[in-house]
Write a protein that holds these residues in place. Structure first.
Motif, short mmCIF file in Angstrom:
data_model
loop_
_atom_site.label_atom_id
_atom_site.label_comp_id
_atom_site.label_asym_id
_atom_site.label_seq_id
_atom_site.Cartn_x
_atom_site.Cartn_y
_atom_site.Cartn_z
N ALA A 126 48.38 41.59 29.85
CA ALA A 126 48.02 42.98 29.37
C ALA A 126 46.44 42.91 29.42
O ALA A 126 46.04 44.27 28.89
N ALA A 127 45.53 42.56 29.30
CA ALA A 127 44.19 42.69 30.14
C ALA A 127 43.50 41.73 30.90
O ALA A 127 44.94 41.96 32.31
N ILE A 128 42.54 41.14 30.93
CA ILE A 128 42.17 41.12 32.80
C ILE A 128 43.00 39.16 33.03
O ILE A 128 43.76 38.56 32.25
N LEU A 129 43.12 38.55 33.94
CA LEU A 129 43.59 37.62 34.49
C LEU A 129 43.13 36.93 34.46
O LEU A 129 43.49 35.12 34.42
N LYS A 130 41.93 37.42 35.32
CA LYS A 130 40.35 36.13 35.61
C LYS A 130 39.14 36.81 35.06
O LYS A 130 38.69 37.55 35.54
N PHE A 131 38.38 35.65 34.43
CA PHE A 131 37.03 36.07 34.01
C PHE A 131 35.83 34.98 36.02
O PHE A 131 36.20 34.10 34.92
N THR B 224 35.34 40.69 36.51
CA THR B 224 36.40 40.30 36.18
C THR B 224 37.97 41.02 36.90
O THR B 224 37.61 41.50 37.81
N THR B 225 39.20 40.27 36.92
CA THR B 225 40.09 40.79 38.16
C THR B 225 41.63 40.83 37.10
O THR B 225 42.12 40.28 36.18
N TRP B 226 42.09 42.36 37.18
CA TRP B 226 42.76 42.46 36.40
C TRP B 226 44.62 42.92 37.73
O TRP B 226 44.54 42.27 38.23
N LYS B 227 45.17 42.52 36.50
CA LYS B 227 46.68 42.92 36.85
C LYS B 227 46.72 43.06 38.32
O LYS B 227 46.66 43.95 39.27
N ASP B 228 46.55 45.09 38.15
CA ASP B 228 46.35 45.78 39.57
C ASP B 228 45.43 45.00 40.69
O ASP B 228 45.29 45.69 41.33
N GLY B 229 45.29 43.74 40.47
CA GLY B 229 44.01 43.47 41.34
C GLY B 229 42.37 44.64 41.56
O GLY B 229 41.83 44.05 42.10
N LEU B 230 41.87 44.98 40.12
CA LEU B 230 41.31 45.74 39.75
C LEU B 230 40.30 44.81 39.47
O LEU B 230 40.05 43.84 38.87
#
Length: 138
Positions: free
Chosen positions: A57-62, A76-82
């Motif tokens: 639901a939020a960031i996937l990786k920091f 930070t890396t988000w689900k959509d690759g942003l």
């Protein structure tokens, strides 16, 4: 009397220096364990509300790439690759942190190899708040 004053001053100095903790080394990659988020539009840009307790639901990786004492930078890396750049600092307690990113601001804490990272958007196009629990993997 002078000795008592000196002892009092030394006690205060020792107590305040004992409070100031060293920031932990957080360099490396942190991955999501769990997350909660709330998102919606603004008064000028309406959109449906989205509430989520899903892990993604939020960031996937920091990833923390640089750290100098209590100051750090990463991404930070988000689900959509942003990806968003993040700059942050630790508070004096050596556990609590405050950060700023491309799209939001937030707080969190670090304990051993676990981190909580809570943020809120500063965008005029949407409102978003999230808290993510992460675990250090590298």
């Amino acid at each position: 009397m002078m000795i008592k004053k000196c002892l009092l001053i030394l006690t205060v100095m020792f107590a305040s220096s004992a409070y100031a903790q060293t920031a932990p080394n957080i360099l490396g990659t942190w991955e999501v364990v769990s997350a909660v988020s709330s998102a919606g539009g603004t008064e000028d840009k309406q959109s449906r509300s989205v509430l989520s307790n899903k892990k993604d639901a939020a960031i996937l990786k920091f990833t923390i790439s640089t750290q100098d004492g209590a100051a750090f930078q990463g991404e930070t890396t988000w689900k959509d690759g942003l990806k968003n750049l993040v700059s942050g600092v630790f508070h004096r307690d050596g556990k609590t942190l405050t950060f700023s990113s491309d799209v939001g601001v937030g707080t969190g804490y670090v304990a051993n190899d676990e981190m909580e990272f809570c943020s809120a958007s500063v965008l005029t196009t949407k409102n978003r708040a999230s808290c993510t629990q992460l675990k250090k993997v590298k």
